[in-house]
Motif scaffolding. Structure first.
Motif, PDB file in Angstrom:
ATOM      1  N   GLY A 263      47.510  25.317 -11.363  1.00  0.00           N
ATOM      2  CA  GLY A 263      48.885  25.727 -11.611  1.00  0.00           C
ATOM      3  C   GLY A 263      49.270  26.913 -10.741  1.00  0.00           C
ATOM      4  N   LYS A 264      50.429  27.449 -11.005  1.00  0.00           N
ATOM      5  CA  LYS A 264      50.905  28.593 -10.239  1.00  0.00           C
ATOM      6  C   LYS A 264      50.137  29.849 -10.645  1.00  0.00           C
ATOM      7  N   GLU A 265      49.680  30.555  -9.644  1.00  0.00           N
ATOM      8  CA  GLU A 265      48.904  31.765  -9.916  1.00  0.00           C
ATOM      9  C   GLU A 265      49.837  32.904 -10.320  1.00  0.00           C
ATOM     10  N   VAL A 266      49.498  33.518 -11.414  1.00  0.00           N
ATOM     11  CA  VAL A 266      50.274  34.657 -11.913  1.00  0.00           C
ATOM     12  C   VAL A 266      49.384  35.893 -11.875  1.00  0.00           C
ATOM     13  N   PHE A 267      49.802  36.881 -11.129  1.00  0.00           N
ATOM     14  CA  PHE A 267      49.000  38.094 -10.977  1.00  0.00           C
ATOM     15  C   PHE A 267      49.570  39.219 -11.835  1.00  0.00           C
ATOM     16  N   GLU A 268      48.716  40.070 -12.252  1.00  0.00           N
ATOM     17  CA  GLU A 268      49.121  41.248 -13.015  1.00  0.00           C
ATOM     18  C   GLU A 268      49.707  42.289 -12.074  1.00  0.00           C
ATOM     19  N   VAL A 284      51.192  50.601   6.878  1.00  0.00           N
ATOM     20  CA  VAL A 284      51.746  49.609   5.954  1.00  0.00           C
ATOM     21  C   VAL A 284      50.968  48.292   6.058  1.00  0.00           C
ATOM     22  N   GLU A 285      50.649  47.882   7.254  1.00  0.00           N
ATOM     23  CA  GLU A 285      49.931  46.626   7.471  1.00  0.00           C
ATOM     24  C   GLU A 285      48.551  46.658   6.821  1.00  0.00           C
ATOM     25  N   ASP A 286      47.836  47.775   6.942  1.00  0.00           N
ATOM     26  CA  ASP A 286      46.510  47.897   6.337  1.00  0.00           C
ATOM     27  C   ASP A 286      46.590  47.805   4.810  1.00  0.00           C
ATOM     28  N   TRP A 287      47.548  48.498   4.226  1.00  0.00           N
ATOM     29  CA  TRP A 287      47.701  48.464   2.762  1.00  0.00           C
ATOM     30  C   TRP A 287      48.086  47.065   2.291  1.00  0.00           C
ATOM     31  N   ALA A 288      48.994  46.419   2.989  1.00  0.00           N
ATOM     32  CA  ALA A 288      49.445  45.084   2.608  1.00  0.00           C
ATOM     33  C   ALA A 288      48.313  44.067   2.699  1.00  0.00           C
ATOM     34  N   LYS A 289      47.484  44.160   3.730  1.00  0.00           N
ATOM     35  CA  LYS A 289      46.368  43.235   3.889  1.00  0.00           C
ATOM     36  C   LYS A 289      45.323  43.436   2.793  1.00  0.00           C
ATOM     37  N   LYS A 290      45.032  44.673   2.472  1.00  0.00           N
ATOM     38  CA  LYS A 290      44.037  44.990   1.448  1.00  0.00           C
ATOM     39  C   LYS A 290      44.469  44.503   0.073  1.00  0.00           C
ATOM     40  N   ASN A 291      45.754  44.575  -0.229  1.00  0.00           N
ATOM     41  CA  ASN A 291      46.245  44.238  -1.573  1.00  0.00           C
ATOM     42  C   ASN A 291      46.945  42.889  -1.633  1.00  0.00           C
ATOM     43  N   ASP A 292      46.919  42.135  -0.532  1.00  0.00           N
ATOM     44  CA  ASP A 292      47.515  40.800  -0.478  1.00  0.00           C
ATOM     45  C   ASP A 292      49.002  40.849  -0.854  1.00  0.00           C
ATOM     46  N   ILE A 293      49.728  41.747  -0.181  1.00  0.00           N
ATOM     47  CA  ILE A 293      51.164  41.889  -0.387  1.00  0.00           C
ATOM     48  C   ILE A 293      51.891  41.370   0.861  1.00  0.00           C
ATOM     49  N   LYS A 294      52.942  40.616   0.635  1.00  0.00           N
ATOM     50  CA  LYS A 294      53.725  40.088   1.746  1.00  0.00           C
ATOM     51  C   LYS A 294      54.806  41.100   2.131  1.00  0.00           C
ATOM     52  N   VAL A 295      54.783  41.529   3.392  1.00  0.00           N
ATOM     53  CA  VAL A 295      55.736  42.545   3.857  1.00  0.00           C
ATOM     54  C   VAL A 295      56.549  41.973   5.016  1.00  0.00           C
ATOM     55  N   ASP A 296      57.875  42.100   4.900  1.00  0.00           N
ATOM     56  CA  ASP A 296      58.793  41.701   5.960  1.00  0.00           C
ATOM     57  C   ASP A 296      59.236  42.964   6.703  1.00  0.00           C
ATOM     58  N   TYR A 297      58.964  42.984   7.997  1.00  0.00           N
ATOM     59  CA  TYR A 297      59.273  44.171   8.793  1.00  0.00           C
ATOM     60  C   TYR A 297      60.610  43.983   9.515  1.00  0.00           C
ATOM     61  N   LYS A 320      54.886  49.383  -9.669  1.00  0.00           N
ATOM     62  CA  LYS A 320      53.740  48.485  -9.796  1.00  0.00           C
ATOM     63  C   LYS A 320      54.138  47.079  -9.340  1.00  0.00           C
ATOM     64  N   VAL A 321      53.342  46.535  -8.456  1.00  0.00           N
ATOM     65  CA  VAL A 321      53.563  45.165  -7.991  1.00  0.00           C
ATOM     66  C   VAL A 321      52.275  44.364  -8.166  1.00  0.00           C
ATOM     67  N   ALA A 322      52.371  43.039  -8.037  1.00  0.00           N
ATOM     68  CA  ALA A 322      51.207  42.148  -8.169  1.00  0.00           C
ATOM     69  C   ALA A 322      50.865  41.549  -6.822  1.00  0.00           C
ATOM     70  N   LYS A 323      49.680  40.965  -6.754  1.00  0.00           N
ATOM     71  CA  LYS A 323      49.274  40.286  -5.535  1.00  0.00           C
ATOM     72  C   LYS A 323      50.283  39.213  -5.164  1.00  0.00           C
ATOM     73  N   GLN A 324      50.492  39.077  -3.834  1.00  0.00           N
ATOM     74  CA  GLN A 324      51.398  38.091  -3.247  1.00  0.00           C
ATOM     75  C   GLN A 324      52.871  38.379  -3.532  1.00  0.00           C
ATOM     76  N   ASP A 325      53.181  39.544  -4.092  1.00  0.00           N
ATOM     77  CA  ASP A 325      54.579  39.960  -4.193  1.00  0.00           C
ATOM     78  C   ASP A 325      55.104  40.284  -2.797  1.00  0.00           C
ATOM     79  N   SER A 326      56.422  40.297  -2.661  1.00  0.00           N
ATOM     80  CA  SER A 326      57.034  40.556  -1.354  1.00  0.00           C
ATOM     81  C   SER A 326      57.848  41.843  -1.375  1.00  0.00           C
TER      82      SER A 326
END
Length: 477
Positions: A263-268, A284-297, A320-326
């Motif tokens: 199913g759809k993954e739901v992250f805390e 920003v790129e290092d933090w986003a990669k480590k925490n699996d966050i999608k960043v639009d530059y 507070k955000v979850a993994k794969q948030d944008s």
């Protein structure tokens, strides 16, 4: 038995003889005293005492040998008749001897039987049932009992790999140590056997697991993965690691993966967003990669923030955000140059309209734009140019409609240059053709044209009449 045999060793044997000799001497002395007492009682006329003593003497004498001498006494001859009267025969003697021999014989047989039983138990072992054991268990048992195991392997879908399929000696049978015993051991299912794969897409995950277990298809793996489009627990796809393998030619040794949806993954939402203000894009790129966050530059100009640093972010710091948030982050490209509208400038003014741009001006004919007005500029007005952009603008102003003068008297060879210099160099697309006529003009001169001393279109087609010099005089020197 040991006590009895010990009497016959050298020292004990001599001691035994001496003890017996002493006892015999004491017995003889006791008998002599009894006889003396008997004689005295006889003289005194005591018949009852005589009878009692006489019986004792007779019972004593019958245990002695006739020829046994009495130590320290003279041998008194006994009359034959008197000796026979003293001997008494035991009627149970023979049967006692027989019983005694029987008991001894039975004891010996019993000892031999016990010894054999002990020997049998020591030299033999009961064979266990190895049907639910492994080949390691069988080898360990054989080693402990000094057996000689022979291992034969064969494929089996019923017995797990290295499990014992059968044994040459039945369970619980006694087997002499050091004997041979054969075990048939499972190699598992035949890896080269062809297996018909079912329609996994119609099966549940538990049904696939049961099929794998039943068919010993250990190389078929079930993989659960998150999927936004497929409902939880539903089949996603069947995938083979070898591109040449298909459902039709699948062998047990081939590797296949059956994917089911989680199913759809739901992250805390447990990731705190930092304040990236004035930090570099790489941070920003290092933090986003480590925490699996999608960043639009996004690139933006800034008069205050140095190029390459963060100007703003769409998610506030400490949120507070979850993994794969944008989220979006704006990166400064430095101070921008705004391209002016060159329609507000003449061709002479355009070159100096802004010192931040290199303006290249040019004139061109136009059928619709009046003379002196702007035809085009290579970068639209109002666009901001940053350090990453080329700051060169090409600006074209109108020269109006093209006007053709009379080219009479010009030579045919000059026509291409005349067309380019007067028209096509300024954006027109004028074409031409020639034809020859009899004339008194010098050969090769233009003597007529379809248009001259007038405005023409930017795509006009000109026709020139060229003199063939039929009536002309020779050129003067």
């Amino acid at each position: 038995m040991s006590d009895f045999l010990s009497n016959f060793d050298n020292d004990n044997y001599k001691q035994t003889l001496n003890d017996k000799k002493s006892k015999k001497e004491e017995q003889l002395e006791e008998d002599a005293e009894l006889e003396d007492d008997l004689s005295t009682d006889d003289l005194n006329g005591n018949n009852s005492a005589l009878s009692e003593h006489e019986g004792k003497i007779r019972r004593k004498k019958k245990r002695k040998r006739k020829s046994q001498p009495i130590p320290n006494q003279s041998i008194v001859p006994i009359e034959e008749e008197s000796l026979e009267d003293d001997i008494e025969i035991d009627p149970d003697y023979q049967s006692k001897q027989t019983k005694r021999k029987a008991v001894i014989g039975a004891s010996v047989v019993g000892l031999l039987l016990i010894g054999y039983i002990i020997y049998y138990q020591v030299t033999r072992v009961s064979v266990p049932n190895f049907s639910d054991k492994t080949v390691v268990d069988a080898k360990n048992w054989a080693s402990e009992n000094r057996m000689k195991p022979k291992i034969e392997q064969e494929y089996s879908t019923k017995v797990e790999t290295n499990g014992v399929i059968s044994q040459s000696v039945a369970p619980n049978k006694k087997l002499k140590k050091g004997s041979n015993i054969t075990f048939k051991v499972s190699e598992g299912a035949n890896p080269k056997e062809k297996i018909t794969l079912p329609d996994f897409e119609k099966m549940s995950k538990s049904e696939v697991e049961q099929w794998i277990s039943k068919n010993k298809a250990d190389n078929v793996s079930i993989i659960d993965e998150y999927n936004d489009k497929v409902d939880k627990g539903k089949f996603i796809k069947l995938e083979f690691t070898d591109k040449e393998v298909t459902k039709e030619n699948y062998l047990r040794q081939d590797i296949a993966n059956v994917y089911f949806s989680k199913g759809k993954e739901v992250f805390e939402k447990n990731i705190s967003v930092p304040d990236f203000s004035k930090k570099s894009k790489s941070d920003v790129e290092d933090w986003a990669k480590k925490n699996d966050i999608k960043v639009d530059y996004k690139e933006v100009d800034s008069d205050k923030i140095e190029a390459g640093l963060v100007v703003s972010q769409t998610v506030d710091p400490d949120t507070k955000v979850a993994k794969q948030d944008s989220m979006s982050v704006s990166i400064s490209v430095g101070k921008a140059v705004v391209v002016p509208n060159f329609a507000n400038y003449s061709i002479e003014e355009a070159a100096n309209a802004t010192s931040d741009l290199q303006v290249m001006t040019k004139e061109a004919f136009s059928d619709s734009v009046p003379f002196g007005q702007l035809i085009s500029q290579s970068i639209e007005a109002g666009k901001k140019l940053t350090g990453n952009d080329e700051k060169v603008v090409n600006v074209v102003y109108s020269s109006g409609r093209p006007y053709i003068k009379s080219f009479f008297g010009q030579l045919e060879g000059d026509i291409p240059k005349l067309i380019y210099d007067n028209f096509n160099s300024k954006g027109a697309c004028v074409t031409y053709e020639v034809y020859y006529v009899d004339s008194d003009k010098e050969k090769g001169q233009i003597v007529n044209a379809n248009a001259y001393n007038q405005y023409i279109a930017t795509n006009a087609h000109l026709v020139f009449a060229i003199s063939n010099g039929k009536y002309a005089s020779l050129p003067s020197e």
